[in-house]
Design an enzyme around this catalytic site. Structure first.
Site, PDB file in Angstrom:
ATOM      1  CD1 TRP A 106      29.927  19.442   4.004  1.00 37.46           C
ATOM      2  CD2 TRP A 106      30.907  19.863   2.177  1.00 37.46           C
ATOM      3  NE1 TRP A 106      31.232  19.246   4.434  1.00 37.46           N
ATOM      4  CE2 TRP A 106      31.842  19.746   3.726  1.00 37.46           C
ATOM      5  CE3 TRP A 106      31.717  20.126   1.166  1.00 37.46           C
ATOM      6  CZ2 TRP A 106      33.293  19.901   3.558  1.00 37.46           C
ATOM      7  CZ3 TRP A 106      33.097  20.458   1.092  1.00 37.46           C
ATOM      8  CH2 TRP A 106      33.908  20.401   2.162  1.00 37.46           C
ATOM      9  CG  LEU A 125      16.236  16.115   1.516  1.00 30.13           C
ATOM     10  CD1 LEU A 125      16.668  15.444   0.259  1.00 30.13           C
ATOM     11  CD2 LEU A 125      17.007  15.397   2.550  1.00 30.13           C
ATOM     12  CE1 TYR A 139      21.771  20.447  12.478  1.00 27.89           C
ATOM     13  CE2 TYR A 139      24.222  19.796  11.915  1.00 27.89           C
ATOM     14  CZ  TYR A 139      22.643  19.808  11.769  1.00 27.89           C
ATOM     15  OH  TYR A 139      22.426  19.204  10.512  1.00 27.89           O
ATOM     16  CE  LYS A 157      19.587  15.902  12.096  1.00 27.27           C
ATOM     17  NZ  LYS A 157      18.169  16.072  11.516  1.00 27.27           N
ATOM     18  CB  ILE A 180       7.681  18.479  14.363  1.00 23.59           C
ATOM     19  CG1 ILE A 180       8.744  19.324  14.434  1.00 23.59           C
ATOM     20  CG2 ILE A 180       7.286  18.421  12.803  1.00 23.59           C
ATOM     21  CD1 ILE A 180      10.202  18.717  13.960  1.00 23.59           C
ATOM     22  CB  THR A 217      19.943  23.106   9.644  1.00 26.92           C
ATOM     23  OG1 THR A 217      19.002  24.036   8.930  1.00 26.92           O
ATOM     24  CG2 THR A 217      19.255  21.727   9.478  1.00 26.92           C
TER      25      THR A 217
END
Length: 287
Positions: free
Chosen positions: A150, A12, A125, A129, A37, A62
């Site tokens: 997805w 992304l 996970y 998030k 980060i 991820t």
């Protein structure tokens, strides 16, 4: 407009940077080599030196199964890293887009989740998030939470590339058929994020390509579009056990997106065709 995109080396982040440049925006893509980060001091200095007007935070831990065991690292990246970036954004008055996931929901039933549906992550996970979402919302009024699912893009690994690779050596494949959701093409999503960041329509959104399918249906369509003769047999989640629980229902409503005047993403089948053609072009160009 100067925009920092974390996770530039991911699917992304890569597309967001390149899409922004098409709009003559000043895009800065960072990887872990540029910015760690999970270091508060490093984040503060980097953001204060760069002074972006917006941050699109795509970087994340991820590896869904590995997160069940590497909990400290997953938390450090997805929660602490997000916190440091959000604090730095607040200190300079920058807008903030946080990329979240369908894994924040329980993942049961057959109805699409809305932005206000009950939060109940079933994996570590998913928990990290959602905690990242909470950090952003508690720190920043000028923020967007964007839940996706997805994901597939040109830069990095994904389900489509895995299926095409397996098609080279297999005539038949078993693929899970009881997990239903929507594929998300980063090329399409990047366009929307660039549009979104230039508005003040802050809040929680859900963004995927239109339509729903199972992983098995997705695989069948991949082989059809790519011209591969591979038979796909649907199996249950129980027949393909994983360390982390996968949501069986990843359907997400996009009504809030539409209500706020954003253009919804095309149907996933159209996105898949575009992507397969993009992959073929990459091969022809020798990349």
């Amino acid at each position: 407009m100067k925009i920092l995109v974390t996770g530039y080396n991911g699917q992304l982040g890569y597309d967001v940077v390149h899409e922004g440049r098409k709009h003559d925006l000043e895009m800065v893509g960072s990887t872990i080599e540029d910015l760690n980060i999970t270091s508060a001091d490093e984040v503060t200095k980097y953001i204060h030196d760069l002074r972006p007007e917006a941050i699109i935070h795509c970087a994340a831990y991820t590896a869904v199964d590995r997160a069940e065991e590497d909990r400290e690292i997953a938390w450090d990246v997805n929660v602490n890293g997000t916190k440091y970036l959000a604090e730095a954004a607040k200190s300079i008055g920058a807008k903030f887009i946080y990329i979240s996931t369908d894994y924040v929901y329980e993942g049961i039933g057959d109805q699409p989740y809305t932005e206000d549906s009950k939060i109940s992550p079933q994996s570590y996970y998913g928990l990290t998030k959602y905690e990242g979402e909470q950090v952003v919302q508690n720190l920043l009024a000028d923020s967007f939470i964007v839940r996706i699912s997805w994901v597939f893009g040109i830069n990095g690994n994904n389900f489509i590339k895995t299926m095409l690779r397996l098609a080279e050596t297999h005539n038949e494949l078993k693929v899970v058929s009881d997990q239903i959701g929507s594929p998300t093409y980063t090329h399409d999503l990047a366009k929307l994020l660039i549009d979104m960041v230039q508005t003040n329509k802050f809040g929680v959104y859900q963004v995927t390509n239109d339509g729903y399918c199972s992983w098995a249906d997705f695989a069948k369509k991949i082989f059809e579009v790519a011209g591969c003769s591979v038979k796909v047999e649907g199996i249950t989640s129980e027949e393909y056990p994983t360390l982390a629980v996968r949501p069986k229902n990843s359907r997400m409503s996009k009504q809030k997106l539409i209500a706020n005047g954003f253009e919804p993403l095309p149907h996933w089948e159209k996105a898949l065709t575009h992507y397969i053609n993009e992959l073929k072009q990459e091969v022809q160009n020798g990349r």
